[in-house]
Design a protein around this motif. Structure first.
Motif, PDB file in Angstrom:
ATOM      1  N   GLY A  11      45.370  34.549  51.033  1.00 57.60           N
ATOM      2  CA  GLY A  11      46.377  34.355  50.002  1.00 57.60           C
ATOM      3  C   GLY A  11      47.175  35.623  49.776  1.00 57.60           C
ATOM      4  O   GLY A  11      46.685  36.729  50.021  1.00 57.60           O
ATOM      5  N   TYR A 106      53.526  32.469  55.765  1.00 56.92           N
ATOM      6  CA  TYR A 106      53.524  31.008  55.648  1.00 56.92           C
ATOM      7  C   TYR A 106      53.166  30.352  56.983  1.00 56.92           C
ATOM      8  O   TYR A 106      52.350  29.419  57.032  1.00 56.92           O
ATOM      9  N   ARG A 111      48.280  31.240  51.928  1.00 55.63           N
ATOM     10  CA  ARG A 111      48.812  30.656  50.698  1.00 55.63           C
ATOM     11  C   ARG A 111      49.640  31.707  49.959  1.00 55.63           C
ATOM     12  O   ARG A 111      49.253  32.878  49.888  1.00 55.63           O
ATOM     13  N   SER A 113      51.938  32.845  46.450  1.00 58.16           N
ATOM     14  CA  SER A 113      52.316  32.590  45.060  1.00 58.16           C
ATOM     15  C   SER A 113      53.142  33.746  44.521  1.00 58.16           C
ATOM     16  O   SER A 113      53.052  34.876  45.003  1.00 58.16           O
ATOM     17  N   SER A 137      53.515  28.112  47.001  1.00 61.87           N
ATOM     18  CA  SER A 137      52.825  26.940  46.451  1.00 61.87           C
ATOM     19  C   SER A 137      52.659  27.052  44.943  1.00 61.87           C
ATOM     20  O   SER A 137      52.523  26.044  44.250  1.00 61.87           O
ATOM     21  N   GLU A 138      52.655  28.288  44.429  1.00 58.61           N
ATOM     22  CA  GLU A 138      52.453  28.508  42.996  1.00 58.61           C
ATOM     23  C   GLU A 138      53.433  29.550  42.480  1.00 58.61           C
ATOM     24  O   GLU A 138      53.745  30.514  43.179  1.00 58.61           O
ATOM     25  N   CYS A 158      46.885  33.146  39.559  1.00 57.58           N
ATOM     26  CA  CYS A 158      47.466  32.795  40.862  1.00 57.58           C
ATOM     27  C   CYS A 158      46.368  32.451  41.866  1.00 57.58           C
ATOM     28  O   CYS A 158      46.447  31.437  42.576  1.00 57.58           O
ATOM     29  N   ARG A 161      44.733  29.091  41.113  1.00 50.61           N
ATOM     30  CA  ARG A 161      45.579  27.951  41.489  1.00 50.61           C
ATOM     31  C   ARG A 161      45.638  27.759  42.998  1.00 50.61           C
ATOM     32  O   ARG A 161      45.733  26.632  43.486  1.00 50.61           O
ATOM     33  N   MET A 162      45.590  28.862  43.744  1.00 47.61           N
ATOM     34  CA  MET A 162      45.635  28.767  45.208  1.00 47.61           C
ATOM     35  C   MET A 162      44.277  28.426  45.806  1.00 47.61           C
ATOM     36  O   MET A 162      44.190  28.050  46.973  1.00 47.61           O
ATOM     37  N   CYS A 169      42.604  38.045  48.972  1.00 48.79           N
ATOM     38  CA  CYS A 169      43.992  37.856  48.544  1.00 48.79           C
ATOM     39  C   CYS A 169      44.661  39.211  48.334  1.00 48.79           C
ATOM     40  O   CYS A 169      44.088  40.106  47.710  1.00 48.79           O
TER      41      CYS A 169
END
Length: 219
Positions: A11, A106, A111, A113, A137-138, A158, A161-162, A169
């Protein structure tokens, strides 16, 4: 530390103003015109103080700091937004190699955000015009969490949510306060050079796991 630290991330949490958007000049202009119209110069640490805050908290601080008690917080925020809206819609662009790096992440199933102190009303048109909105995505702003970027809350939200652990991350930020908070949250931290935070560059480099001049450095 080498960019290899980013090789296995699942992420990425990316700040907007000063990190991927070349927007510092807009807020310099807003601050100078807003305070100048009221007979004040912009104090030395004003921008650094309000940058991690959302608009409402920044307006509360400004109202108290300059004794603007005849103006409501809502009026101050509305004036700021009106001053900045055209630039976000028409003029602000991504920093060089930002779009390429976001697409690279991507395409490699990382992921993505946004974590920002800015307001959706301002930045959504910019991200659409620059063609990168769909990669995220977020989108989380400081208004969505209990505290501003003086706390890890926004980055933890973040990650939640991911569905990615903080240790897997990376957080990309340009200001010292935000880098410190991301580090406290146990994230991989990447300091991104921006003119407005050059005075804190050495401190950011000490704290961050990686410091980059440009996203070209990690492509």
């Amino acid at each position: 530390m080498s960019k290899d630290i980013l090789k296995d991330i699942k992420g990425a949490i990316i700040d907007l103003d000063g990190t991927i958007l070349d927007s510092a000049w807009v807020w310099d202009k807003v601050d100078e015109e807003f305070l100048g119209a009221r007979g004040f110069d912009v104090p030395e640490h004003y921008v650094e103080t309000i940058s991690p805050m959302g608009a409402e908290k920044a307006a509360i601080y400004t109202r108290e700091e300059f004794g603007l008690h005849n103006e409501s917080v809502e009026e101050i925020v509305a004036e700021w937004f009106e001053m900045a809206k055209k630039e976000y819609r028409d003029d602000i662009v991504c920093k060089p190699f930002t779009k390429e790096y976001i697409k690279f992440l991507y395409d490699n199933n990382v992921r993505l955000s946004v974590a920002t102190s800015s307001d959706r009303e301002l930045f959504i048109p910019t991200l659409k015009r620059e063609g990168i909105l769909g990669y995220f995505s977020e989108i989380v702003t400081v208004d969505d969490v209990p505290a501003g970027k003086h706390s890890p809350d926004i980055y933890l939200e973040c990650a939640r949510r991911m569905g990615v652990a903080p240790s897997e991350c990376a957080v990309f930020e340009d200001i010292l306060t935000a880098v410190k908070s991301a580090k406290e949250g146990c994230f991989i931290t990447v300091g991104v050079m921006d003119k407005k935070s050059l005075h804190n560059r050495e401190k950011i480099e000490e704290i961050a796991d990686l410091y980059i001049e440009s996203f070209k450095d990690i492509l």
